[in-house]
Design an enzyme around this catalytic site. Structure first.
Site, PDB file in Angstrom:
ATOM      1  N   THR A  33      25.713  38.540  54.840  1.00 25.57           N
ATOM      2  CA  THR A  33      26.178  38.157  56.175  1.00 25.57           C
ATOM      3  C   THR A  33      26.168  36.647  56.345  1.00 25.57           C
ATOM      4  O   THR A  33      25.747  35.918  55.453  1.00 25.57           O
ATOM      5  CB  THR A  33      25.303  38.861  57.242  1.00 25.57           C
ATOM      6  OG1 THR A  33      25.859  38.665  58.533  1.00 25.57           O
ATOM      7  CG2 THR A  33      23.882  38.327  57.242  1.00 25.57           C
ATOM      8  N   ASN A  34      26.663  36.184  57.479  1.00 27.74           N
ATOM      9  CA  ASN A  34      26.634  34.766  57.828  1.00 27.74           C
ATOM     10  C   ASN A  34      25.579  34.554  58.898  1.00 27.74           C
ATOM     11  O   ASN A  34      25.268  35.473  59.645  1.00 27.74           O
ATOM     12  CB  ASN A  34      27.985  34.339  58.413  1.00 27.74           C
ATOM     13  CG  ASN A  34      29.008  34.040  57.350  1.00 27.74           C
ATOM     14  OD1 ASN A  34      28.843  34.375  56.183  1.00 27.74           O
ATOM     15  ND2 ASN A  34      30.082  33.404  57.762  1.00 27.74           N
TER      16      ASN A  34
END
Ligand code: CTP
Ligand code: CA
Length: 224
Positions: A33-34
């Protein structure tokens, strides 16, 4: 009460916003994920709603509640976010792309949980590019007026102006990643065809209201 009688800047406008990170599956129990708390996107959704707009918030996984009066569509991956945005973009007047979209998804994601191997060797992941949601919406023939975001770690001015032109958007909002990440306040710089305009540091909701004001001011008059 005074605000109640003032003409609302975005009355009658439909504003589509993305916020939060995207989450890309490795296997059923693992993701890549970011980093994004979603706070800035949610603050903008709230501010746009306060300004009288109909607001649709396409959100990746966050710990935040939908602002009052805002319709939230929950998504996980960039591919899901892309589909939700493309379904709403044609009917929207403004698109504000605040989400930290993962640039790549795992090409060899597994449908069953990856198990540790007896020899201790870790799995190797392969990636493929995700769609560029903002660039695609900006290229729609009669699409919404687009606003991009860019969190950079250095050379903000240079990167942000180049990014604005590359994405084909009239307005790009820049900030320094290390300053804004998960914080409750922020310092935004607006990049448009005339150059860059720094906004004063402020709480994210205050900054969001100022940004909404700037967007409303720049919006083309609606064809009647
Ligand atoms: N964006 C998007 N879809 C993507 C990647 C980015 O819609 N697949 C949007 C973001 O929401 C943001 C803008 O594009 O509004 C800029 O994102 P950013 O990650 O800064 O730009 P990239 O073009 O991905 O460049 P890089 O990550 O290499 O800096
Ligand atoms: Ca990116």
């Amino acid at each position: 009460l005074i605000a109640f009688f003032q003409p609302k800047l975005l009355a009658g406008r439909r504003v589509l916003i993305t916020a939060g990170p995207t989450s890309e599956k490795i296997d059923p129990v693992r993701v890549i994920t970011n980093r994004s708390s979603g706070k800035m996107g949610y603050a903008i959704a709230r501010a746009a709603r306060e300004a009288g707009a109909e607001v649709i918030l396409v959100s990746g996984p966050t710990a935040l509640a939908a602002p009052y009066g805002v319709r939230r569509i929950d998504v996980e991956s960039a591919v899901d976010m892309h589909a939700a945005v493309m379904a709403e973009a044609g009917r929207s007047d403004v698109f504000i792309s605040v989400a930290a979209v993962a640039d790549w998804r795992v090409a060899n994601a597994s449908d069953s949980k990856l198990k540790k191997r007896a020899d201790g060797r870790p799995p190797s992941l392969e990636f493929e590019p995700n769609p560029d949601i903002l660039a695609e919406v900006a290229a729609l023939p009669s699409g919404p007026w687009c606003v991009g975001f860019a969190a950079e770690t250095e050379n903000l001015e240079e990167h942000a102006q180049a990014k604005r032109v590359r994405k084909g958007v009239p307005l790009l909002v820049g900030n320094l990643a290390q300053r804004a990440m998960n914080a409750d306040d922020t310092e935004l710089v607006l990049f448009d065809e005339t150059g860059h305009h720094a906004m004063p540091p402020a709480d994210k909701i205050i900054a969001a209201r100022r940004l909404v004001e700037q967007i409303a001011r720049r919006l083309p008059v609606r064809p009647s």
